[in-house]
Design an enzyme around this catalytic site. Structure first.
Site, PDB file in Angstrom:
ATOM      1  N   LYS A  22      55.927 -11.163 -57.791  1.00 17.34           N
ATOM      2  CA  LYS A  22      54.723 -10.396 -57.418  1.00 17.34           C
ATOM      3  C   LYS A  22      55.099  -9.157 -56.601  1.00 17.34           C
ATOM      4  O   LYS A  22      54.618  -8.065 -56.863  1.00 17.34           O
ATOM      5  CB  LYS A  22      53.795 -11.291 -56.587  1.00 17.34           C
ATOM      6  CG  LYS A  22      52.686 -10.547 -55.876  1.00 17.34           C
ATOM      7  CD  LYS A  22      51.797 -11.474 -55.098  1.00 17.34           C
ATOM      8  CE  LYS A  22      52.260 -11.786 -53.699  1.00 17.34           C
ATOM      9  NZ  LYS A  22      52.045 -10.716 -52.691  1.00 17.34           N
ATOM     10  N   ASN A  23      55.984  -9.337 -55.625  1.00 19.00           N
ATOM     11  CA  ASN A  23      56.297  -8.230 -54.719  1.00 19.00           C
ATOM     12  C   ASN A  23      57.170  -7.157 -55.363  1.00 19.00           C
ATOM     13  O   ASN A  23      57.341  -6.085 -54.793  1.00 19.00           O
ATOM     14  CB  ASN A  23      56.958  -8.755 -53.446  1.00 19.00           C
ATOM     15  CG  ASN A  23      55.957  -9.461 -52.547  1.00 19.00           C
ATOM     16  OD1 ASN A  23      54.754  -9.444 -52.821  1.00 19.00           O
ATOM     17  ND2 ASN A  23      56.450 -10.083 -51.483  1.00 19.00           N
ATOM     18  N   CYS A 124      45.662  -8.080 -40.762  1.00 18.02           N
ATOM     19  CA  CYS A 124      45.609  -9.147 -41.752  1.00 18.02           C
ATOM     20  C   CYS A 124      45.966 -10.431 -41.032  1.00 18.02           C
ATOM     21  O   CYS A 124      46.302 -10.411 -39.853  1.00 18.02           O
ATOM     22  CB  CYS A 124      46.539  -8.876 -42.921  1.00 18.02           C
ATOM     23  SG  CYS A 124      48.244  -9.129 -42.511  1.00 18.02           S
ATOM     24  N   ARG A 129      50.291  -5.465 -38.798  1.00 23.44           N
ATOM     25  CA  ARG A 129      50.894  -4.825 -39.969  1.00 23.44           C
ATOM     26  C   ARG A 129      50.473  -3.371 -40.161  1.00 23.44           C
ATOM     27  O   ARG A 129      49.790  -3.019 -41.131  1.00 23.44           O
ATOM     28  CB  ARG A 129      50.582  -5.626 -41.235  1.00 23.44           C
ATOM     29  CG  ARG A 129      51.243  -6.970 -41.224  1.00 23.44           C
ATOM     30  CD  ARG A 129      50.966  -7.737 -42.478  1.00 23.44           C
ATOM     31  NE  ARG A 129      51.895  -7.427 -43.550  1.00 23.44           N
ATOM     32  CZ  ARG A 129      51.863  -8.027 -44.732  1.00 23.44           C
ATOM     33  NH1 ARG A 129      50.958  -8.921 -44.993  1.00 23.44           N
ATOM     34  NH2 ARG A 129      52.751  -7.728 -45.655  1.00 23.44           N
ATOM     35  N   ASP A 314      58.777 -14.855 -45.957  1.00 24.17           N
ATOM     36  CA  ASP A 314      57.872 -15.442 -46.951  1.00 24.17           C
ATOM     37  C   ASP A 314      58.260 -16.875 -47.336  1.00 24.17           C
ATOM     38  O   ASP A 314      57.560 -17.499 -48.141  1.00 24.17           O
ATOM     39  CB  ASP A 314      57.821 -14.555 -48.216  1.00 24.17           C
ATOM     40  CG  ASP A 314      57.014 -13.290 -47.987  1.00 24.17           C
ATOM     41  OD1 ASP A 314      56.369 -13.167 -46.927  1.00 24.17           O
ATOM     42  OD2 ASP A 314      57.032 -12.408 -48.882  1.00 24.17           O
ATOM     43  N   ARG A 406      46.583 -15.709 -55.439  1.00 26.81           N
ATOM     44  CA  ARG A 406      47.105 -14.344 -55.258  1.00 26.81           C
ATOM     45  C   ARG A 406      48.595 -14.308 -55.538  1.00 26.81           C
ATOM     46  O   ARG A 406      49.115 -13.261 -55.924  1.00 26.81           O
ATOM     47  CB  ARG A 406      46.874 -13.878 -53.816  1.00 26.81           C
ATOM     48  CG  ARG A 406      45.444 -13.572 -53.499  1.00 26.81           C
ATOM     49  CD  ARG A 406      45.366 -12.914 -52.147  1.00 26.81           C
ATOM     50  NE  ARG A 406      46.283 -11.787 -52.077  1.00 26.81           N
ATOM     51  CZ  ARG A 406      46.719 -11.228 -50.961  1.00 26.81           C
ATOM     52  NH1 ARG A 406      46.313 -11.683 -49.796  1.00 26.81           N
ATOM     53  NH2 ARG A 406      47.556 -10.221 -50.992  1.00 26.81           N
TER      54      ARG A 406
HETATM   55  C1  UD1 Z   1      56.489  -6.975 -47.748  1.00 31.76           C
HETATM   56  C2  UD1 Z   1      56.053  -8.126 -48.633  1.00 31.76           C
HETATM   57  C3  UD1 Z   1      55.676  -9.334 -47.784  1.00 31.76           C
HETATM   58  C4  UD1 Z   1      56.822  -9.702 -46.867  1.00 31.76           C
HETATM   59  C5  UD1 Z   1      57.282  -8.490 -46.059  1.00 31.76           C
HETATM   60  C6  UD1 Z   1      58.531  -8.776 -45.232  1.00 31.76           C
HETATM   61  C7  UD1 Z   1      55.091  -6.987 -50.542  1.00 31.76           C
HETATM   62  C8  UD1 Z   1      53.866  -6.635 -51.324  1.00 31.76           C
HETATM   63  N1  UD1 Z   1      54.895  -7.693 -49.421  1.00 31.76           N
HETATM   64  O1  UD1 Z   1      55.384  -6.623 -46.937  1.00 31.76           O
HETATM   65  O2  UD1 Z   1      55.357 -10.431 -48.668  1.00 31.76           O
HETATM   66  O3  UD1 Z   1      56.407 -10.725 -45.983  1.00 31.76           O
HETATM   67  O4  UD1 Z   1      57.588  -7.399 -46.951  1.00 31.76           O
HETATM   68  O5  UD1 Z   1      59.573  -9.189 -46.038  1.00 31.76           O
HETATM   69  O6  UD1 Z   1      56.203  -6.666 -50.923  1.00 31.76           O
HETATM   70  N2  UD1 Z   1      55.812  -2.426 -39.884  1.00 31.76           N
HETATM   71  C9  UD1 Z   1      55.382  -1.497 -38.958  1.00 31.76           C
HETATM   72  N3  UD1 Z   1      54.987  -0.269 -39.420  1.00 31.76           N
HETATM   73  C10 UD1 Z   1      55.006   0.038 -40.746  1.00 31.76           C
HETATM   74  C11 UD1 Z   1      55.444  -0.898 -41.679  1.00 31.76           C
HETATM   75  C12 UD1 Z   1      55.842  -2.142 -41.217  1.00 31.76           C
HETATM   76  O7  UD1 Z   1      55.357  -1.772 -37.758  1.00 31.76           O
HETATM   77  O8  UD1 Z   1      54.637   1.177 -41.087  1.00 31.76           O
HETATM   78  C13 UD1 Z   1      56.232  -3.763 -39.427  1.00 31.76           C
HETATM   79  C14 UD1 Z   1      55.326  -4.879 -39.939  1.00 31.76           C
HETATM   80  O9  UD1 Z   1      54.193  -5.056 -39.114  1.00 31.76           O
HETATM   81  C15 UD1 Z   1      56.253  -6.064 -39.915  1.00 31.76           C
HETATM   82  C16 UD1 Z   1      57.614  -5.437 -40.288  1.00 31.76           C
HETATM   83  O10 UD1 Z   1      57.486  -4.053 -40.005  1.00 31.76           O
HETATM   84  O11 UD1 Z   1      56.339  -6.594 -38.621  1.00 31.76           O
HETATM   85  C17 UD1 Z   1      58.027  -5.618 -41.736  1.00 31.76           C
HETATM   86  O12 UD1 Z   1      56.976  -5.198 -42.573  1.00 31.76           O
HETATM   87  P1  UD1 Z   1      57.233  -4.659 -44.063  1.00 31.76           P
HETATM   88  O13 UD1 Z   1      58.640  -4.920 -44.452  1.00 31.76           O
HETATM   89  O14 UD1 Z   1      56.745  -3.263 -44.139  1.00 31.76           O
HETATM   90  O15 UD1 Z   1      56.273  -5.610 -44.904  1.00 31.76           O
HETATM   91  P2  UD1 Z   1      55.381  -5.241 -46.144  1.00 31.76           P
HETATM   92  O16 UD1 Z   1      56.032  -4.196 -46.973  1.00 31.76           O
HETATM   93  O17 UD1 Z   1      53.981  -5.030 -45.693  1.00 31.76           O
END
Ligand code: UD1
Length: 427
Positions: A22-23, A124, A129, A314, A406
């Site tokens: 999915k990701n 969320c 996030r 995850d 999902r």
């Molecule tokens: C993706 C995955 C999710 C997984 C996560 C971490 C998808 C669709 N989802 O989520 O299933 O749990 O990676 O492996 O691929 N952060 C910030 N600012 C930002 C972006 C991120 O502070 O602009 C923080 C987040 O709050 C979190 C950390 O960075 O604490 C990692 O987040 P991120 O790797 O960006 O996760 P997603 O891409 O949302």
């Protein structure tokens, strides 16, 4: 809202086909916005999130054609995505609210159309996030970004310009948005401290098939030389390492043996190392993996979640369900998200002995869990309750099944086919 009723105690035996990730699929679908030609994606899982992304792309003007011949059950879906004309550059609140990954259209829209208006995802269930790192990096590429009325309003009418970006922390979605944007930017972009997750690598490979120039794949420094346009391509989505790990734990927690068809050991090294230390037997076999736990008690293992190649956040909730019935104690530390222990009180209601101290949970294994009515507020927490239910004595009812839909394709059918007593109750 559908519920799942589980009567625990059956060792699972049989074969489960692992679907496309999915990701990986979500950013690959968003990449279709980068070209006017057709991007054909195969091995897409049949999941609510995929349908949501297809709907969002449809609203932007992408023609999403499902290849009906290819939709053989269990063989993955094929979508042909054609963004001939992008008629709309707004990702509305209603869709972004349902799925945070909608924010992945931001980079491609900016790069191809020079503007994008994307609803801010907001909080969320697993934490705040934010998307600040996506926005900061896009600003470094020259985008003008304002936040107003709950929307990200981004402009780059004269195009994006490559530069050196250092992510202050590893972000999967941020790396993906920037990879897509940089592919059509002028000049060279360096993305340092980039995410190395296999799903990021999958996106980079697909972009290369579309004509992008990307080096450093699989490392934490990606070098992108922008091109003036990208073309169509055909690409198959990588197998889902989280689905693989989840069913591996289903085999282990029930004392059964599962053949995970199409699963790749190389994508799940950290998880398999932990499972092996706990006493789970994992063997590569005929293009898949055999996972069993047939003798002796499982033992507790200490784990900390980390960016890839570390142990994935995850898989944290699923591992906790396994540790709840393993011998001795285990300490599970969550380092990626600040609020990802919602499954703990529910597992405790099933008889688990878990104490949370800040970002760590101490899990003391118990001999047996007992069935209960449970509910969780995110996808992986929900599936950890299903796993606990498979091992528990008596009946477990997992409410709010829509979370599972999902991210897990036909979870109840796949488990049932391997001997689990699982029933979906509509309503
Ligand atoms: C993706 C995955 C999710 C997984 C996560 C971490 C998808 C669709 N989802 O989520 O299933 O749990 O990676 O492996 O691929 N952060 C910030 N600012 C930002 C972006 C991120 O502070 O602009 C923080 C987040 O709050 C979190 C950390 O960075 O604490 C990692 O987040 P991120 O790797 O960006 O996760 P997603 O891409 O949302």
């Amino acid at each position: 809202m559908d519920r799942i009723l589980i009567r625990g105690g059956q060792p699972l035996r049989g074969t489960i086909r692992i679907g496309g990730a999915k990701n990986a699929a979500l950013p690959l679908m968003a990449a279709s916005l980068l070209t006017k030609d057709t991007l054909s994606l195969s091995n897409l899982p049949d999941l609510v999130d995929i349908t949501t992304m297809a709907k969002l792309l449809g609203e932007l003007g992408v023609d999403v054609a499902r290849d009906p011949k290819a939709n053989v059950p269990d063989a993955g879906q094929v979508f042909r995505l054609t963004a001939g004309d992008i008629i709309n550059t707004t990702a509305p609140y209603d869709l972004v609210r349902r799925m945070r990954a909608s924010v992945l259209v931001l980079g491609p829209l900016l790069a191809r159309r020079g503007r994008a208006r994307v609803s801010l995802p907001g909080g969320c269930a697993i934490g705040t996030r934010p998307v600040d790192l996506h926005l900061k990096a896009l600003r470094q590429l020259g985008a003008r970004i304002d936040l107003a009325e709950g929307y990200i309003d981004a402009h780059a009418e004269n195009g994006l310009i490559g530069t050196h970006i250092v992510f202050p922390m590893v972000t999967v979605g941020g790396t993906e948005n920037l990879l897509m944007a940089a592919s059509l930017a002028k000049g060279r972009t360096v993305l340092a401290n980039a995410a190395r997750e296999p799903e990021v690598t999958d996106l980079a490979r697909c972009l290369i098939a579309m004509g992008a120039k990307i080096e450093g794949i699989g490392t934490d420094t990606l070098v992108v030389d922008g091109v003036s346009s990208l073309s169509g391509a055909s690409y198959a989505v990588v197998p889902d390492r989280i689905e693989t790990g989840t069913y591996a734990i289903a085999a282990a927690i029930t004392g059964g043996e599962l053949m995970l068809e199409g699963a790749r050991a190389d994508l799940s090294q950290a998880v398999f190392k932990v499972l092996s230390s706990a006493g789970v037997e994992i063997t590569e076999k005929n293009g898949g993996l055999s996972v069993a736990h047939t003798n002796g008690p499982l033992v507790g293992v200490d784990v900390m979640t980390e960016p890839y190649p570390g142990f994935p956040t995850d898989m944290q909730a699923q591992l906790m369900a396994l540790m709840a019935v393993s011998g001795g104690a285990s300490m599970i530390t969550e380092s990626i998200f600040e609020n990802r222990f919602m499954h703990v009180p529910e597992l405790c209601r099933m008889g688990a002995d878990i104490n949370v101290h800040g970002a760590s949970a101490i899990v003391r294994g118990v001999k047996k869990l007992s069935g209960a009515q449970v509910m969780a507020t995110d996808l992986r927490a929900s599936v950890s309750l299903v796993l606990a239910g498979l091992a528990a004595e008596g009946e477990t009812v997992v409410n709010r099944v829509y979370h599972l839909d999902r991210g897990y394709e036909r979870l109840d059918d796949k488990l049932k086919a391997c001997g689990a007593s699982v029933q979906r109750i509509a309503g």
